[in-house]
Design a protein around this motif. Structure first.
Motif, PDB file in Angstrom:
ATOM      1  N   ASN A   1       0.782  -1.233   0.000  1.00  0.00           N
ATOM      2  CA  ASN A   1       0.000   0.000   0.000  1.00  0.00           C
ATOM      3  C   ASN A   1       0.817   1.288   0.000  1.00  0.00           C
ATOM      4  O   ASN A   1       0.238   2.358   0.152  1.00  0.00           O
ATOM      5  N   PHE A   2       2.135   1.239  -0.154  1.00  0.00           N
ATOM      6  CA  PHE A   2       2.888   2.482  -0.045  1.00  0.00           C
ATOM      7  C   PHE A   2       2.601   3.444  -1.195  1.00  0.00           C
ATOM      8  O   PHE A   2       2.596   4.659  -1.004  1.00  0.00           O
ATOM      9  N   VAL A   3       2.314   2.946  -2.376  1.00  0.00           N
ATOM     10  CA  VAL A   3       2.015   3.834  -3.503  1.00  0.00           C
ATOM     11  C   VAL A   3       0.654   4.508  -3.301  1.00  0.00           C
ATOM     12  O   VAL A   3       0.513   5.714  -3.517  1.00  0.00           O
ATOM     13  N   VAL A   4      -0.327   3.761  -2.858  1.00  0.00           N
ATOM     14  CA  VAL A   4      -1.663   4.319  -2.649  1.00  0.00           C
ATOM     15  C   VAL A   4      -1.659   5.321  -1.487  1.00  0.00           C
ATOM     16  O   VAL A   4      -2.277   6.382  -1.573  1.00  0.00           O
ATOM     17  N   ASP A   5      -0.952   5.002  -0.412  1.00  0.00           N
ATOM     18  CA  ASP A   5      -0.949   5.861   0.770  1.00  0.00           C
ATOM     19  C   ASP A   5      -0.129   7.132   0.595  1.00  0.00           C
ATOM     20  O   ASP A   5      -0.518   8.196   1.076  1.00  0.00           O
ATOM     21  N   THR A   6       1.022   7.035  -0.074  1.00  0.00           N
ATOM     22  CA  THR A   6       1.957   8.161  -0.075  1.00  0.00           C
ATOM     23  C   THR A   6       2.260   8.728  -1.453  1.00  0.00           C
ATOM     24  O   THR A   6       2.883   9.772  -1.539  1.00  0.00           O
ATOM     25  N   TRP A   7       1.890   8.080  -2.502  1.00  0.00           N
ATOM     26  CA  TRP A   7       2.184   8.464  -3.882  1.00  0.00           C
ATOM     27  C   TRP A   7       3.682   8.526  -4.154  1.00  0.00           C
ATOM     28  O   TRP A   7       4.144   9.277  -5.013  1.00  0.00           O
TER      29      TRP A   7
ATOM     30  N   ASN B   1       9.111   4.963  -4.380  1.00  0.00           N
ATOM     31  CA  ASN B   1      10.080   4.123  -3.697  1.00  0.00           C
ATOM     32  C   ASN B   1       9.533   3.789  -2.303  1.00  0.00           C
ATOM     33  O   ASN B   1       9.123   4.682  -1.558  1.00  0.00           O
ATOM     34  N   ALA B   2       9.558   2.533  -1.936  1.00  0.00           N
ATOM     35  CA  ALA B   2       9.007   2.118  -0.641  1.00  0.00           C
ATOM     36  C   ALA B   2       9.819   2.668   0.523  1.00  0.00           C
ATOM     37  O   ALA B   2       9.257   3.087   1.535  1.00  0.00           O
ATOM     38  N   VAL B   3      11.136   2.697   0.385  1.00  0.00           N
ATOM     39  CA  VAL B   3      11.979   3.205   1.477  1.00  0.00           C
ATOM     40  C   VAL B   3      11.732   4.695   1.696  1.00  0.00           C
ATOM     41  O   VAL B   3      11.598   5.159   2.827  1.00  0.00           O
ATOM     42  N   ALA B   4      11.645   5.454   0.622  1.00  0.00           N
ATOM     43  CA  ALA B   4      11.375   6.891   0.748  1.00  0.00           C
ATOM     44  C   ALA B   4      10.004   7.137   1.354  1.00  0.00           C
ATOM     45  O   ALA B   4       9.839   8.055   2.164  1.00  0.00           O
ATOM     46  N   SER B   5       9.029   6.331   0.993  1.00  0.00           N
ATOM     47  CA  SER B   5       7.693   6.536   1.556  1.00  0.00           C
ATOM     48  C   SER B   5       7.667   6.236   3.044  1.00  0.00           C
ATOM     49  O   SER B   5       6.980   6.923   3.806  1.00  0.00           O
ATOM     50  N   ILE B   6       8.420   5.234   3.484  1.00  0.00           N
ATOM     51  CA  ILE B   6       8.453   4.917   4.914  1.00  0.00           C
ATOM     52  C   ILE B   6       9.142   6.034   5.687  1.00  0.00           C
ATOM     53  O   ILE B   6       8.635   6.500   6.706  1.00  0.00           O
ATOM     54  N   TYR B   7      10.282   6.513   5.200  1.00  0.00           N
ATOM     55  CA  TYR B   7      11.007   7.556   5.925  1.00  0.00           C
ATOM     56  C   TYR B   7      10.307   8.903   5.869  1.00  0.00           C
ATOM     57  O   TYR B   7      10.292   9.644   6.844  1.00  0.00           O
ATOM     58  N   LEU B   8       9.741   9.255   4.734  1.00  0.00           N
ATOM     59  CA  LEU B   8       9.199  10.600   4.576  1.00  0.00           C
ATOM     60  C   LEU B   8       7.722  10.717   4.929  1.00  0.00           C
ATOM     61  O   LEU B   8       7.255  11.819   5.237  1.00  0.00           O
TER      62      LEU B   8
END
Length: 88
Positions: free
Chosen positions: A40-46, A49-56
């Motif tokens: 779900n990282f693309v849907v949640d954060t747009w 990159n999964a690592v960038a979405s988790i950190y940012l």
């Protein structure tokens, strides 16, 4: 002198309280949380990159509160380390 003792006792009791809270709420993240981030990282954060979405995005409040705690700690050390010649 009494003021410093009170400040030291307050700091120690606050540190013990934080340690108690940390030990009481320590949990392990399972496979469910890992799969949720991956799926779900693309849907949640747009983010692409999964690592960038988790950190940012997912961890932004954690980073803000860590910075706030560092600022408070440095301020307390500076405030308590000033020498006051007029104290008895």
């Amino acid at each position: 002198m009494m003021r410093k003792v009170c400040a030291m006792l307050f700091s120690i009791s606050l540190a013990l309280f934080v340690i108690w809270i940390y030990l009481d709420t320590h949990t392990q993240s399972g496979d469910f949380l890992t799969q949720y981030y991956i799926n779900n990282f693309v849907v949640d954060t747009w983010a692409g990159n999964a690592v960038a979405s988790i950190y940012l995005n997912y961890r932004i409040f954690d980073s803000i509160f860590e910075t706030l705690m560092l600022l408070i700690s440095v301020t307390a050390v500076i405030n308590l380390s000033w020498r006051k010649d007029n104290e008895q």
